[in-house]
Design an enzyme around this catalytic site. Structure first.
Site, PDB file in Angstrom:
ATOM      1  N   HIS A   1       0.843  -1.189   0.000  1.00  0.00           N
ATOM      2  CA  HIS A   1       0.000   0.000   0.000  1.00  0.00           C
ATOM      3  C   HIS A   1       0.883   1.246   0.000  1.00  0.00           C
ATOM      4  CE1 HIS A   1       0.593  -0.718   4.410  1.00  0.00           C
ATOM      5  NE2 HIS A   1       0.949   0.550   4.322  1.00  0.00           N
TER       6      HIS A   1
HETATM    7  P1  TYD Z   1      -1.590  -2.821   7.411  1.00  0.00           P
HETATM    8  O1  TYD Z   1      -1.157  -1.408   7.570  1.00  0.00           O
HETATM    9  O2  TYD Z   1      -2.265  -3.200   6.122  1.00  0.00           O
HETATM   10  O3  TYD Z   1      -0.358  -3.795   7.644  1.00  0.00           O
HETATM   11  P2  TYD Z   1       0.967  -4.058   6.812  1.00  0.00           P
HETATM   12  O4  TYD Z   1       1.272  -2.835   6.013  1.00  0.00           O
HETATM   13  O5  TYD Z   1       1.985  -4.305   7.847  1.00  0.00           O
HETATM   14  O6  TYD Z   1       0.820  -5.260   5.974  1.00  0.00           O
HETATM   15  O7  TYD Z   1      -2.517  -3.180   8.640  1.00  0.00           O
HETATM   16  C1  TYD Z   1      -2.943  -4.509   8.893  1.00  0.00           C
HETATM   17  C2  TYD Z   1      -4.216  -4.432   9.723  1.00  0.00           C
HETATM   18  O8  TYD Z   1      -3.945  -3.839  10.982  1.00  0.00           O
HETATM   19  C3  TYD Z   1      -5.316  -3.639   9.059  1.00  0.00           C
HETATM   20  O9  TYD Z   1      -6.543  -4.311   9.299  1.00  0.00           O
HETATM   21  C4  TYD Z   1      -5.304  -2.333   9.803  1.00  0.00           C
HETATM   22  C5  TYD Z   1      -4.780  -2.706  11.170  1.00  0.00           C
HETATM   23  N1  TYD Z   1      -3.984  -1.615  11.768  1.00  0.00           N
HETATM   24  C6  TYD Z   1      -4.501  -0.899  12.837  1.00  0.00           C
HETATM   25  O10 TYD Z   1      -5.621  -1.146  13.311  1.00  0.00           O
HETATM   26  N2  TYD Z   1      -3.725   0.100  13.386  1.00  0.00           N
HETATM   27  C7  TYD Z   1      -2.518   0.409  12.903  1.00  0.00           C
HETATM   28  O11 TYD Z   1      -1.852   1.352  13.422  1.00  0.00           O
HETATM   29  C8  TYD Z   1      -1.989  -0.329  11.787  1.00  0.00           C
HETATM   30  C9  TYD Z   1      -0.652  -0.035  11.207  1.00  0.00           C
HETATM   31  C10 TYD Z   1      -2.769  -1.335  11.261  1.00  0.00           C
END
Ligand code: TYD
Length: 136
Positions: free
Chosen positions: A53
């Site tokens: 992302h």
């Molecule tokens: P995501 O940012 O997509 O993770 P990565 O980039 O590490 O693969 O987040 C994964 C999940 O966690 C998504 O459902 C959102 C949640 N999340 C939160 O609730 N708070 C946060 O601060 C972060 C970073 C993620």
């Protein structure tokens, strides 16, 4: 910022004079923003990838507190891979940059210091949307 211009940021390291180990500190002036949130990735299977992302506005600073992993940055035109494997060196990801994290070693920990609180509206999770956002 051009991906070519990105350099890893050295985090000050305090080596204990009596051999009791090291201490690194991320203080006010190291990053161009006030840290609003810290989170960390751990227990990531070696064959998994994270990220996938971009953020519209938020800036993030990544540090491998333990182990190693690769971060592929993509500005819509080119890609560049950084291997993070030191707890005293971090990667500041410019805003509007697609990122993918992979090749986590066993026990690797990725610390993220973010400029904003969690806000799903700041995410671009679709690559085609990202290219539109970048005007690429
Ligand atoms: P995501 O940012 O997509 O993770 P990565 O980039 O590490 O693969 O987040 C994964 C999940 O966690 C998504 O459902 C959102 C949640 N999340 C939160 O609730 N708070 C946060 O601060 C972060 C970073 C993620």
């Amino acid at each position: 910022m051009n991906l070519d211009e990105i350099q890893l940021i050295e985090i000050p390291k305090i080596i204990d004079p009596e051999g009791r180990g090291n201490l690194s500190v991320i203080e006010k002036d190291l990053l161009p923003y006030e840290i609003k949130r810290v989170y960390y990735l751990y227990d990531v299977p070696g064959d998994s990838s994270r990220g996938g992302h971009a953020h519209k506005e938020q800036l993030e600073f990544l540090v491998a507190l333990n182990g190693s992993f690769d971060v592929v940055l993509d500005d819509g035109h080119s890609k560049r891979t950084f291997t993070l494997n030191r707890p005293y060196r971090g990667l500041l990801i410019p805003t509007g940059t697609w990122r993918g994290l992979s090749n986590f070693t066993s026990g690797a920990i990725c610390l993220v210091a973010s400029s904003g609180e969690y806000d799903e509206a700041d995410y671009i999770r679709d690559y085609a949307q990202f290219l539109l956002f970048k005007g690429a």
